[in-house]
Enzyme design. Structure first.
Site, PDB file in Angstrom:
ATOM      1  N   ASP A  30      72.071  11.103 -65.574  1.00 36.54           N
ATOM      2  CA  ASP A  30      71.771  12.387 -64.904  1.00 36.54           C
ATOM      3  C   ASP A  30      73.073  12.566 -64.115  1.00 36.54           C
ATOM      4  O   ASP A  30      73.882  11.756 -63.651  1.00 36.54           O
ATOM      5  CB  ASP A  30      70.679  11.706 -63.825  1.00 36.54           C
ATOM      6  CG  ASP A  30      69.973  12.955 -63.220  1.00 36.54           C
ATOM      7  OD1 ASP A  30      68.925  13.303 -63.249  1.00 36.54           O
ATOM      8  OD2 ASP A  30      70.897  13.564 -62.241  1.00 36.54           O
ATOM      9  N   HIS A  99      60.831  15.537 -69.472  1.00 38.92           N
ATOM     10  CA  HIS A  99      62.244  14.316 -69.354  1.00 38.92           C
ATOM     11  C   HIS A  99      61.620  13.155 -68.272  1.00 38.92           C
ATOM     12  O   HIS A  99      60.610  13.466 -67.510  1.00 38.92           O
ATOM     13  CB  HIS A  99      63.223  14.813 -68.674  1.00 38.92           C
ATOM     14  CG  HIS A  99      63.058  15.624 -67.258  1.00 38.92           C
ATOM     15  ND1 HIS A  99      62.611  16.907 -67.257  1.00 38.92           N
ATOM     16  CD2 HIS A  99      63.511  15.198 -66.033  1.00 38.92           C
ATOM     17  CE1 HIS A  99      62.843  17.385 -66.252  1.00 38.92           C
ATOM     18  NE2 HIS A  99      63.253  16.241 -65.289  1.00 38.92           N
ATOM     19  N   HIS A 101      62.819  10.092 -66.102  1.00 33.71           N
ATOM     20  CA  HIS A 101      63.972   9.581 -65.310  1.00 33.71           C
ATOM     21  C   HIS A 101      63.821   8.103 -65.315  1.00 33.71           C
ATOM     22  O   HIS A 101      62.661   7.474 -65.068  1.00 33.71           O
ATOM     23  CB  HIS A 101      63.830   9.652 -63.929  1.00 33.71           C
ATOM     24  CG  HIS A 101      63.776  11.290 -63.407  1.00 33.71           C
ATOM     25  ND1 HIS A 101      65.163  11.750 -62.832  1.00 33.71           N
ATOM     26  CD2 HIS A 101      63.087  12.213 -63.319  1.00 33.71           C
ATOM     27  CE1 HIS A 101      64.916  13.193 -62.577  1.00 33.71           C
ATOM     28  NE2 HIS A 101      63.711  13.457 -63.092  1.00 33.71           N
TER      29      HIS A 101
HETATM   30  P1  AMP Z   1      63.508  17.016 -62.192  1.00 34.22           P
HETATM   31  O1  AMP Z   1      63.806  17.532 -60.807  1.00 34.22           O
HETATM   32  O2  AMP Z   1      62.368  15.986 -62.359  1.00 34.22           O
HETATM   33  O3  AMP Z   1      63.166  18.117 -63.325  1.00 34.22           O
HETATM   34  O4  AMP Z   1      64.830  16.347 -62.609  1.00 34.22           O
HETATM   35  C1  AMP Z   1      65.934  17.024 -63.312  1.00 34.22           C
HETATM   36  C2  AMP Z   1      67.009  16.203 -63.201  1.00 34.22           C
HETATM   37  O5  AMP Z   1      68.016  16.650 -64.272  1.00 34.22           O
HETATM   38  C3  AMP Z   1      67.697  15.921 -62.097  1.00 34.22           C
HETATM   39  O6  AMP Z   1      67.943  14.683 -61.744  1.00 34.22           O
HETATM   40  C4  AMP Z   1      69.156  16.716 -62.228  1.00 34.22           C
HETATM   41  O7  AMP Z   1      70.084  15.999 -61.729  1.00 34.22           O
HETATM   42  C5  AMP Z   1      69.324  16.514 -63.724  1.00 34.22           C
HETATM   43  N1  AMP Z   1      70.012  17.450 -64.542  1.00 34.22           N
HETATM   44  C6  AMP Z   1      70.127  18.821 -64.274  1.00 34.22           C
HETATM   45  N2  AMP Z   1      71.159  19.289 -65.075  1.00 34.22           N
HETATM   46  C7  AMP Z   1      71.726  18.368 -65.774  1.00 34.22           C
HETATM   47  C8  AMP Z   1      72.743  18.156 -66.847  1.00 34.22           C
HETATM   48  N3  AMP Z   1      73.411  19.293 -67.244  1.00 34.22           N
HETATM   49  N4  AMP Z   1      73.177  16.739 -67.194  1.00 34.22           N
HETATM   50  C9  AMP Z   1      72.467  15.630 -66.694  1.00 34.22           C
HETATM   51  N5  AMP Z   1      71.492  15.963 -65.868  1.00 34.22           N
HETATM   52  C10 AMP Z   1      71.078  17.091 -65.419  1.00 34.22           C
END
Ligand code: AMP
Ligand code: ZN
Length: 113
Positions: A30, A99, A101
């Protein structure tokens, strides 16, 4: 989906800090880690969220959990880890591609805050 950031990461069009990849999924760190270890696991196929899982597309979910278990062992997460998937705006989902986490490295309290 052309305008989906995680589809573009899965296709290699946007770089990521990749942890593992196979024909069905990608695991990558992340960008904004919320724990000492924080990575995401996504299916390569576009599924918007948990709300879009169906009998037709659910096999990849079992595979995702198998890979999470393997990666956790490889990363030495014997003390435990948390798997979280946010669904929809009121569920805190900001990227509309399913996704999971995986967070580890500190005590996780529940509920948060
Ligand atoms: P959510 O808020 O559960 O939809 O999680 C989205 C996650 O994606 C967040 O923790 C962001 O930090 C992560 N994120 C967004 N863009 C990227 C990226 N390009 N590479 C890695 N993580 C990302
Ligand atoms: Zn997508």
């Amino acid at each position: 989906m052309a305008d989906c950031i995680f589809c573009r990461i899965a296709a290699g069009e946007i770089p990521s800090n990749k942890l593992y990849e196979d024909d069905q999924l990608l695991a990558f760190y992340d960008l904004d880690p919320q724990a000492p270890t924080h990575f995401l696991v996504i299916p390569k196929v576009h599924i918007a969220s948990v709300a879009e899982i169906t009998p037709q597309n659910s096999a990849v979910i079992a595979h995702i959990y198998e890979v999470i278990a393997r990666l956790a062992a490889e990363l030495g997460l014997e003390q435990g880890f948390r798997v979280v998937t946010n669904c929809g705006p009121q569920g805190g989902q900001t990227v509309p591609h399913l996704h999971f986490h995986v967070l580890a490295g500190r005590d996780m309290t529940w509920p948060p805050g």
